[in-house]
Design an enzyme around this catalytic site. Structure first.
Site, mmCIF file in Angstrom:
data_model
loop_
_atom_site.group_PDB
_atom_site.id
_atom_site.type_symbol
_atom_site.label_atom_id
_atom_site.label_comp_id
_atom_site.label_asym_id
_atom_site.label_seq_id
_atom_site.Cartn_x
_atom_site.Cartn_y
_atom_site.Cartn_z
ATOM 1 C CE LYS A 11 -3.162 -2.574 -0.165
ATOM 2 N NZ LYS A 11 -4.022 -2.304 -1.404
ATOM 3 C CB SER A 54 -0.828 -0.131 1.259
ATOM 4 O OG SER A 54 -1.674 1.255 1.372
ATOM 5 C CD GLU A 105 -7.472 3.060 -0.242
ATOM 6 O OE1 GLU A 105 -6.445 2.700 0.207
ATOM 7 O OE2 GLU A 105 -8.107 3.028 -1.211
ATOM 8 C CG HIS A 144 -5.143 -0.662 3.808
ATOM 9 N ND1 HIS A 144 -5.122 -0.337 2.624
ATOM 10 C CD2 HIS A 144 -4.211 0.167 4.353
ATOM 11 C CE1 HIS A 144 -4.437 0.738 2.427
ATOM 12 N NE2 HIS A 144 -4.056 1.141 3.713
ATOM 13 C CG ASN A 145 -7.419 -1.658 -0.397
ATOM 14 O OD1 ASN A 145 -6.316 -1.470 0.238
ATOM 15 N ND2 ASN A 145 -7.191 -1.843 -1.832
HETATM 16 C C1 6PG Z 1 -3.337 1.216 -1.610
HETATM 17 C C2 6PG Z 1 -4.527 1.504 -2.232
HETATM 18 C C3 6PG Z 1 -4.558 0.893 -3.546
HETATM 19 C C4 6PG Z 1 -5.927 0.685 -4.447
HETATM 20 C C5 6PG Z 1 -6.597 1.745 -4.575
HETATM 21 C C6 6PG Z 1 -7.894 1.763 -5.575
HETATM 22 O O1 6PG Z 1 -3.253 0.831 -0.657
HETATM 23 O O2 6PG Z 1 -2.300 1.932 -2.078
HETATM 24 O O3 6PG Z 1 -5.422 0.874 -1.566
HETATM 25 O O4 6PG Z 1 -4.356 -0.435 -3.456
HETATM 26 O O5 6PG Z 1 -5.685 0.009 -5.588
HETATM 27 O O6 6PG Z 1 -6.986 2.643 -3.600
HETATM 28 O O7 6PG Z 1 -8.927 1.313 -4.950
HETATM 29 P P1 6PG Z 1 -10.484 1.327 -5.507
HETATM 30 O O8 6PG Z 1 -10.313 1.668 -6.925
HETATM 31 O O9 6PG Z 1 -11.060 0.271 -5.292
HETATM 32 O O10 6PG Z 1 -10.920 2.501 -5.039
#
Ligand code: 6PG
Length: 497
Positions: free
Chosen positions: A205, A148, A212, A208-209
């Site tokens: 991960k 990430s 996010e 984590h996302n």
């Molecule tokens: C990271 C991000 C990355 C992810 C984008 C897009 O940890 O660097 O999580 O891995 O690909 O954030 O995610 P979405 O297109 O699903 O919003």
């Protein structure tokens, strides 16, 4: 031809692959790079920064050549995305399969037992589980690692979440921990540690996302309420988010949000954010987290709501038509004290964020139990403290909460977070109430508050649901006064008045 052996091979010379390679070389490792498109490899090697790395960096033009250039046991990191053009891959046995499988198919004949293959993409943990098993049977150690931090993180220090075959970890650890971001008072605690067996790294991960997604939706709720209820301009929004970033919400996502409000569209001279189409994309990791929360039966409602919010945003044409047919409240401005309300929005954001992380960590606890993984939740909070997209000062408090009580069932029960949510509660309720009254959608704030209220309730109306299930389907129910937990059934039709 030089017979120099390189420390690690990288498959995929996209921006992430390039930046990871440069980062590794800066930390003293030598790297051989291969891309499906030879021109992509050449383009990378021709860059000044790549050239400045001398013989620490080399290109390879087939997977066979890549393997031949690596010291043994070989370590090959794949940075290939689902978008890579699989059919053109040399020797692919199953050209229509996922790019990672296709690369592995082609790479396998050139690897020896004991070698390590690493997938650094956003891969579904079930695929990683499958690959760890499949390759272990062939003597190859497979690692699925969350990476990430985007392009900048890859170059300067990402957060890394490796899991898979534990025998691979001692081989990968020196490189991974060297290139990762560092946190702690002496800036020496790597944001990288072994997460666990099988798909554990990619699972973490994925969470984590998902977190996010939750963070981004909550920030979106705050933005929309501030813009619509108090009429905050982009200049004011930049100032508000800038101020919040100096307080308990200090985080990468708040920081970039502040920056976004300062950018002007060169064409229209309006704020760039205002000319961006309000239809959010998604690559799938948030959906995966939500889907697996449903499988586990854990209430990760923030990520689910955030995914739905993106779905409804992308119904742009439908919303446009509906906006002309369906009406809501006519007054859309908050009539109370403006400064006070802005402060309340911050508190609503903070309390909701706590609920979102409480759900994320509760899901990790649940999956660890389900799959027999030993997940160190405090350490995971620290891995996310730096390098990654959700990096935030707040994660330090989460680490402390799990240090104090490693068996903590829910973050809301930790003294620090309990007090924080209690302090924010009145403001949080007022913000949600105001959004409802003014007809401003605030799905993240409202969902978080519902979760909080349900989680703190000794009794919920599920007794009625159980009665209904028993009425129409004889599904039975348990009684509050029967400690044996026995199943009871009533003939509701015979008993009804
Ligand atoms: C990271 C991000 C990355 C992810 C984008 C897009 O940890 O660097 O999580 O891995 O690909 O954030 O995610 P979405 O297109 O699903 O919003």
């Amino acid at each position: 031809m030089s017979d120099k052996k390189y420390d690690i091979g990288l498959v995929g010379a996209g921006v992430m692959g390039q930046n990871l390679a440069l980062n590794m070389i800066d930390r003293g490792f030598s790297v051989a790079v291969y891309d499906l498109a030879a021109s992509q490899t050449d383009k990378f090697l021709a860059k000044d920064e790549a050239k400045s790395k001398g013989d620490a960096l080399t290109g390879a033009y087939s997977l066979e050549e890549l393997a031949s250039k690596l010291s043994t046991p070989r370590k090959v990191l794949m940075m290939v995305t689902a978008k890579d053009p699989v059919p053109a891959l040399e020797n692919a046995l199953y050209p229509d399969r996922a790019p990672v499988d296709a690369v592995l198919d082609a790479l396998l004949p050139h690897l020896e037992p004991g070698d390590v293959a690493i997938d650094g993409g956003n891969t579904h943990f079930k695929d990683t589980e499958r690959r760890v098993k499949f390759l272990a049977e062939r003597g190859i150690r497979f690692v699925g690692s969350g990476v990430s931090g985007g392009e900048e993180g890859a170059r300067k220090g990402p957060s890394l979440m490796p899991g898979g075959d534990p025998e691979a970890w001692p081989l990968v650890q020196p490189i991974f921990q060297a290139i990762s971001a560092k946190v702690g008072p002496n800036n020496d605690v790597p944001c990288c540690d072994w997460i666990g067996n099988g798909g554990a790294g990619h699972y973490v991960k994925m969470v984590h996302n998902g977190v996010e997604y939750g963070d981004m939706q909550l920030i979106g709720d705050a933005y929309w309420i501030l813009k619509n209820a108090v009429g905050a301009t982009n200049e004011e929004l930049a100032e508000i988010f800038g101020q919040w970033n100096r307080e308990e919400l200090d985080s990468y996502l708040i920081e970039i949000t502040r920056d976004i409000f300062t950018v002007v569209d060169p064409q229209t001279k309006n704020g760039l954010v205002d000319v961006i189409l309000d239809a959010a994309g998604a690559k799938g990791t948030g959906k995966w987290m939500s889907q697996h929360a449903l499988d586990l039966g854990v209430p990760s409602s923030l990520v689910t709501e955030a995914v739905y919010a993106r779905s409804i945003s992308s119904l742009k044409a439908e919303r446009l038509a509906a906006s002309r047919v369906l009406s809501g409240p006519t007054n859309v401005r908050y009539s109370g004290d403006r400064a006070e309300f802005i402060n309340q929005v911050k508190q609503a954001l903070y309390a909701s964020k706590i609920c979102s992380y409480a759900q994320g960590f509760a899901q990790l606890r649940a999956v660890a139990k389900e799959f027999g993984w030993t997940l160190d939740l405090g350490r995971i909070a620290l891995l996310w403290r730096g390098g990654c997209i959700i990096r935030a000062v707040f994660l330090e408090r989460i680490k402390e909460a799990f240090d104090e009580n490693p068996n903590l069932e829910n973050l809301l029960l930790a003294p620090y977070f309990k007090a924080a949510v209690e302090n924010a509660q009145t403001a949080w309720r007022n913000v949600v109430k105001t959004a409802v009254e003014l007809g401003i959608p605030a799905p993240g704030f409202a969902t978080a508050l519902t979760y909080f209220d349900a989680y703190r309730s000794e009794r919920l109306p599920a007794n009625l649901i159980q009665a209904q299930r028993d009425y129409f389907g004889a599904h039975t129910y348990k009684r509050v006064d029967d400690e044996t937990g026995a199943a009871h059934h009533t003939d509701w039709i015979a008993e009804k008045k």
